[in-house]
Design a protein around this motif. Structure first.
Motif, mmCIF file in Angstrom:
data_model
loop_
_atom_site.group_PDB
_atom_site.id
_atom_site.type_symbol
_atom_site.label_atom_id
_atom_site.label_comp_id
_atom_site.label_asym_id
_atom_site.label_seq_id
_atom_site.Cartn_x
_atom_site.Cartn_y
_atom_site.Cartn_z
ATOM 1 N N VAL A 247 27.935 26.942 70.068
ATOM 2 C CA VAL A 247 29.238 26.694 70.676
ATOM 3 C C VAL A 247 29.972 28.028 70.738
ATOM 4 C CG1 VAL A 247 31.375 25.359 70.564
ATOM 5 C CG2 VAL A 247 29.268 24.403 69.608
ATOM 6 N N TYR A 248 30.384 28.433 71.932
ATOM 7 C CA TYR A 248 31.031 29.734 72.064
ATOM 8 C C TYR A 248 31.972 29.751 73.274
ATOM 9 C CZ TYR A 248 27.168 30.301 75.401
ATOM 10 O OH TYR A 248 26.258 30.113 76.418
ATOM 11 N N ARG A 249 32.915 30.665 73.222
ATOM 12 C CA ARG A 249 33.846 30.868 74.328
ATOM 13 C C ARG A 249 33.285 31.929 75.265
ATOM 14 N NH1 ARG A 249 39.316 29.164 72.844
ATOM 15 N NH2 ARG A 249 39.364 28.524 70.653
ATOM 16 N N GLU A 250 33.446 31.682 76.559
ATOM 17 C CA GLU A 250 32.961 32.629 77.567
ATOM 18 C C GLU A 250 33.938 32.643 78.727
ATOM 19 O OE1 GLU A 250 28.584 33.713 79.284
ATOM 20 O OE2 GLU A 250 29.224 31.635 79.466
ATOM 21 N N ASN A 251 34.725 33.715 78.795
ATOM 22 C CA ASN A 251 35.794 33.824 79.801
ATOM 23 C C ASN A 251 36.752 32.640 79.648
ATOM 24 O OD1 ASN A 251 34.652 36.204 80.838
ATOM 25 N ND2 ASN A 251 33.257 35.043 82.134
ATOM 26 N N ASP A 252 36.911 31.847 80.706
ATOM 27 C CA ASP A 252 37.847 30.722 80.659
ATOM 28 C C ASP A 252 37.175 29.421 80.252
ATOM 29 O OD1 ASP A 252 39.817 32.426 81.510
ATOM 30 O OD2 ASP A 252 39.615 31.915 83.631
ATOM 31 N N PHE A 253 35.930 29.498 79.784
ATOM 32 C CA PHE A 253 35.190 28.277 79.482
ATOM 33 C C PHE A 253 34.706 28.247 78.038
ATOM 34 C CE2 PHE A 253 34.998 28.329 84.049
ATOM 35 C CZ PHE A 253 34.968 26.991 84.411
ATOM 36 N N LEU A 254 34.606 27.042 77.520
ATOM 37 C CA LEU A 254 33.922 26.782 76.259
ATOM 38 C C LEU A 254 32.537 26.258 76.623
ATOM 39 C CD1 LEU A 254 33.834 26.287 73.163
ATOM 40 C CD2 LEU A 254 34.724 24.004 73.637
ATOM 41 N N VAL B 56 20.502 21.199 76.864
ATOM 42 C CA VAL B 56 21.663 20.595 77.525
ATOM 43 C C VAL B 56 22.814 21.588 77.422
ATOM 44 C CG1 VAL B 56 23.316 18.709 77.500
ATOM 45 C CG2 VAL B 56 20.907 18.255 76.999
ATOM 46 N N ILE B 57 23.426 21.893 78.567
ATOM 47 C CA ILE B 57 24.509 22.881 78.608
ATOM 48 C C ILE B 57 25.777 22.193 79.120
ATOM 49 C CG2 ILE B 57 25.303 25.077 79.551
ATOM 50 C CD1 ILE B 57 22.350 25.796 80.009
ATOM 51 N N ALA B 58 26.792 22.186 78.280
ATOM 52 C CA ALA B 58 28.097 21.614 78.666
ATOM 53 C C ALA B 58 29.116 22.744 78.731
ATOM 54 C CB ALA B 58 28.530 20.570 77.643
ATOM 55 N N LYS B 59 29.904 22.733 79.790
ATOM 56 C CA LYS B 59 30.965 23.728 79.949
ATOM 57 C C LYS B 59 32.278 23.018 80.179
ATOM 58 C CE LYS B 59 28.114 27.463 81.942
ATOM 59 N NZ LYS B 59 28.426 28.492 80.930
ATOM 60 N N VAL B 60 33.337 23.502 79.504
ATOM 61 C CA VAL B 60 34.665 22.935 79.648
ATOM 62 C C VAL B 60 35.659 24.069 79.859
ATOM 63 C CG1 VAL B 60 36.416 21.444 78.625
ATOM 64 C CG2 VAL B 60 34.036 21.114 78.022
ATOM 65 N N ARG B 61 36.519 23.913 80.865
ATOM 66 C CA ARG B 61 37.543 24.929 81.087
ATOM 67 C C ARG B 61 38.616 24.808 80.009
ATOM 68 N NH1 ARG B 61 39.125 28.214 85.109
ATOM 69 N NH2 ARG B 61 37.535 27.392 86.506
ATOM 70 N N ILE B 62 38.961 25.906 79.375
ATOM 71 C CA ILE B 62 39.942 25.893 78.296
ATOM 72 C C ILE B 62 41.132 26.801 78.572
ATOM 73 C CG2 ILE B 62 38.355 25.216 76.461
ATOM 74 C CD1 ILE B 62 38.045 28.148 75.737
ATOM 75 N N ALA B 63 41.112 27.498 79.710
ATOM 76 C CA ALA B 63 42.207 28.414 80.033
ATOM 77 C C ALA B 63 43.137 27.779 81.064
ATOM 78 C CB ALA B 63 41.668 29.716 80.587
#
Length: 377
Positions: free
Chosen positions: A309-316, A370-377
């Protein structure tokens, strides 16, 4: 001194205008695009060729664009989506019928389509100013890249279904939280009282015969076991750590318990200083990990799993990987698309989509990610 166009150019210009008028008026059945390897015939309305009839009867909007992105053919469904007469589409850029904010994305999709295929979501602009969300699929139709086919799918119904699914999931989360609280506060307290009574009986067990003493001891162990099971079920329905301490603590608690119950070695990689996230995001990520590990236990045959689990730009970003038997291609789409609202990967994907994220399955031969991305910004 006035310059005059050469006679050949005048003739070609007149022919082009005449052809455009014929297409607009529906007088053309087909036209030919010349390729280095020969000619390709593209049929329009009125053609007797089966595929022309199919395109005309499609509920999806369909169009053909020239090399400049201008419409040279549109079926009736696309005209109805836009609320215009079909002949008013021909000869104009596709961007004329899109929300201005989507023009850069349209140009990007057109460039990508020149390599064969592209797809994305844009908004159609109706004559009354209303915007319709639609999915666009662009395919190159000629080897000289002079013609591009476009399929347009109205997403209004699917977005309404998505909003309904989101409401359902929120109701489900609240119900899980309520049941978890009831199990802890009501059933848990009753079991605690029974346990205390059993302790009193155990102190008097010397007055019983051997069978009675054994029964009292077994009942005490059963009450303790039921209490642990109720506590586990309550926490799985809605882990209190998620509300109290956040995602990091809740995931570590769940992964440790899962590993102990399933005997699957799970490695969790998440920064300890991760911080708190919005409630909807934390719940979504927790459920994704829960669903993935459950599927690994039930279906993969893997003895190990890794979670990052990691942050990448505007996404988790969350990646869950196993080393099991993998998922066939035909099953991967079913997992994502056939899930009922709130259930399985289909429900998870919809939950993430409402949060501006996405869910992807990668499985080639052995192992699945399985890759899940969520916008956090």
């Amino acid at each position: 001194m006035e310059e005059h166009m050469p006679a050949v150019e005048v003739r070609l210009s007149d022919e082009a205008e005449e052809t455009l008028r014929a297409i607009r008026d529906g007088a053309v059945d087909a036209f030919v695009v010349r390729d280095p390897e020969g000619h390709r015939v593209y049929t329009l309305e009125g053609s007797d060729l089966p595929y022309s009839t199919l395109v005309e009867r499609m509920q999806q909007g369909a169009a053909m664009l020239d090399a400049d992105g201008c419409v040279i053919y549109a079926n009736q469904s696309l005209a109805q989506l836009l609320g215009v007469a079909r002949e008013t589409l021909v000869g104009f850029p596709l961007t004329n019928f899109l929300a201005p904010e989507d023009h850069p994305n349209c140009q990007k999709l057109l460039r990508e389509a020149r390599s064969g295929f592209s797809e994305g979501e844009m908004r159609l602009l109706q004559t009354d100013g209303e915007l319709i969300s639609a999915h666009f699929s662009l395919s190159l139709l000629s080897r000289d890249k002079s013609a591009t086919g476009v399929l347009v799918t109205d997403l209004t119904a699917s977005k309404e279904q998505g909003e309904l699914a989101t409401r359902f999931q929120r109701m489900q989360d609240e119900e899980r939280k309520r049941i978890a609280r009831e199990l802890h506060d009501s059933v848990g307290q009753l079991l605690a009282a029974i346990g205390m009574n059993m302790a009193i009986v155990q102190q008097q067990s010397r007055k019983l015969d051997a069978d009675g003493t054994r029964a009292v001891s077994e009942n005490a162990m059963l009450v303790e076991q039921v209490s642990r099971e109720i506590r586990t079920i309550s926490h799985l329905l809605h882990p209190p750590l998620l509300d109290i301490a956040g995602l990091v603590s809740a995931l570590r608690w769940y992964v440790d318990g899962f590993s102990e119950r399933s005997k699957i070695n799970v490695h969790l990689d998440i920064p300890s200083d991760f911080g708190r996230l919005p409630d909807d995001v934390e719940i979504a990520i927790f459920r994704i990990v829960q669903e993935c590990l459950t599927n690994i236990h039930r279906h993969s045959g893997s003895t190990t799993a890794t979670i990052a689990v990691y942050r990448e730009n505007d996404f988790l970003t969350v990646q869950v990987r196993d080393e099991g038997k993998g998922i066939p291609k035909d099953k991967q789409r079913d997992l994502l698309e056939s899930g009922r609202a709130g259930i399985g990967f289909g429900g998870m994907r919809e939950r993430l989509r409402q949060l501006g994220g996405s869910l992807e399955i990668q499985s080639e031969g052995r192992g699945t990610t399985v890759i899940a991305k969520v916008r956090i910004a």
